[in-house]
Design a protein around this motif. Structure first.
Motif, short mmCIF file in Angstrom:
data_model
loop_
_atom_site.label_atom_id
_atom_site.label_comp_id
_atom_site.label_asym_id
_atom_site.label_seq_id
_atom_site.Cartn_x
_atom_site.Cartn_y
_atom_site.Cartn_z
N TYR A 148 0.84 -1.19 0.00
CA TYR A 148 0.00 0.00 0.00
C TYR A 148 0.88 1.25 0.00
N SER A 150 -0.18 4.41 0.42
CA SER A 150 -0.65 5.42 1.36
C SER A 150 -0.27 5.08 2.79
N ASN A 152 -1.64 6.20 5.42
CA ASN A 152 -2.87 5.98 6.16
C ASN A 152 -3.37 4.55 5.99
N LYS A 153 -3.30 4.01 4.78
CA LYS A 153 -3.72 2.63 4.55
C LYS A 153 -2.81 1.65 5.28
N SER A 166 -9.63 -3.63 4.84
CA SER A 166 -10.20 -3.70 3.49
C SER A 166 -11.72 -3.51 3.51
N TRP A 169 -11.98 0.15 3.37
CA TRP A 169 -11.56 0.65 2.05
C TRP A 169 -12.67 0.43 1.02
N ASP A 170 -13.36 -0.70 1.14
CA ASP A 170 -14.46 -0.98 0.21
C ASP A 170 -15.59 0.04 0.36
N ASP A 172 -14.87 3.19 0.86
CA ASP A 172 -14.16 4.45 0.59
C ASP A 172 -13.73 5.19 1.85
N ASN A 174 -10.57 5.73 3.95
CA ASN A 174 -9.13 5.52 3.77
C ASN A 174 -8.29 6.07 4.90
N ASN A 175 -8.93 6.46 5.98
CA ASN A 175 -8.20 6.80 7.20
C ASN A 175 -9.14 6.63 8.38
N THR A 176 -8.56 6.57 9.55
CA THR A 176 -9.32 6.40 10.79
C THR A 176 -8.74 7.36 11.83
N SER A 179 -5.13 6.32 12.39
CA SER A 179 -4.14 6.70 11.38
C SER A 179 -3.91 8.21 11.37
#
Length: 199
Positions: A148, A150, A152-153, A166, A169-170, A172, A174-176, A179
């Motif tokens: 990955y 990113s 963040n990922k 994932s 990510w599915d 959308d 892409n951060n928490t 992160s």
């Protein structure tokens, strides 16, 4: 064009026959979170003195020798050192003896489900030892950066596992908060490192 390619090749880190040759990071380089290399085993730990590579100790609750070890491994894996410090701070507050109630160990809070594979791959004997924990944690980070791009990922996968991340990510996501917190701490550590000339 040929001169540019030669300059690029000479300016990057090169792995040769199990020995790792470090490149000198210049002030103009941006934050590094990985590169195109694929590590099937641990990088060589036959490195130069960390101070030669640009290491500067900070006033952290871990000793200077361990800080230098973390720096050299981060440098060799081409993962931003401030990012690594931020992750350790978030995970364990630099407490090498930390064990969570979910079976996460040490500075990098490596979950017990990963111990056996890290022991086989890296030859670790004691995941609770801060140096071995660092070796395991940075190897895991490096392998995630190979998948990955990113940061963040990578952090989401490190924190939740790739399967758990994932699912988000599915959707959308892409951060928490996890992160984002580490990325914010990384900026703070970067500023500390740029403003420090030792302790």
């Amino acid at each position: 064009m040929i001169l540019l390619m030669i300059t690029f090749i000479l300016g990057t880190s090169i792995g040769i026959g199990g020995t790792f040759i470090f490149h000198k990071v210049t002030a103009k380089e941006t934050l590094s979170y990985g590169d195109e290399r694929q590590f099937k085993e641990e990088m060589s730990r036959d490195w130069e003195d960390g101070y030669v590579l640009g290491f500067k100790p900070l006033n952290l609750p871990i000793d200077e020798g361990l800080q230098e070890f973390i720096y050299c491994l981060s440098y060799g894996y081409n993962i931003d050192y401030a990012f690594v410090l931020a992750l350790i701070d978030q995970e364990s507050s630099f407490d090498a003896n930390s064990i969570s109630n979910t079976g996460d160990y040490g500075l990098f809070q490596i979950n017990k489900v990963n111990h056996e594979s890290l022991m086989k791959t890296l030859g670790l004997n004691d995941i609770s030892d801060p140096y071995e924990n660092t070796r395991g944690g940075l190897f895991m980070l490096r392998k995630l950066f190979e998948k990955y791009e990113s940061p963040n990922k990578v952090l989401m996968a490190y924190n939740m596992g790739e399967r758990g991340a994932s699912v988000l990510w599915d959707k959308d996501v892409n951060n928490t908060p996890y992160s984002l917190s580490i990325m914010e701490k990384a900026k703070e550590y970067k500023e500390m490192l740029e403003g420090k000339e030792g302790n």
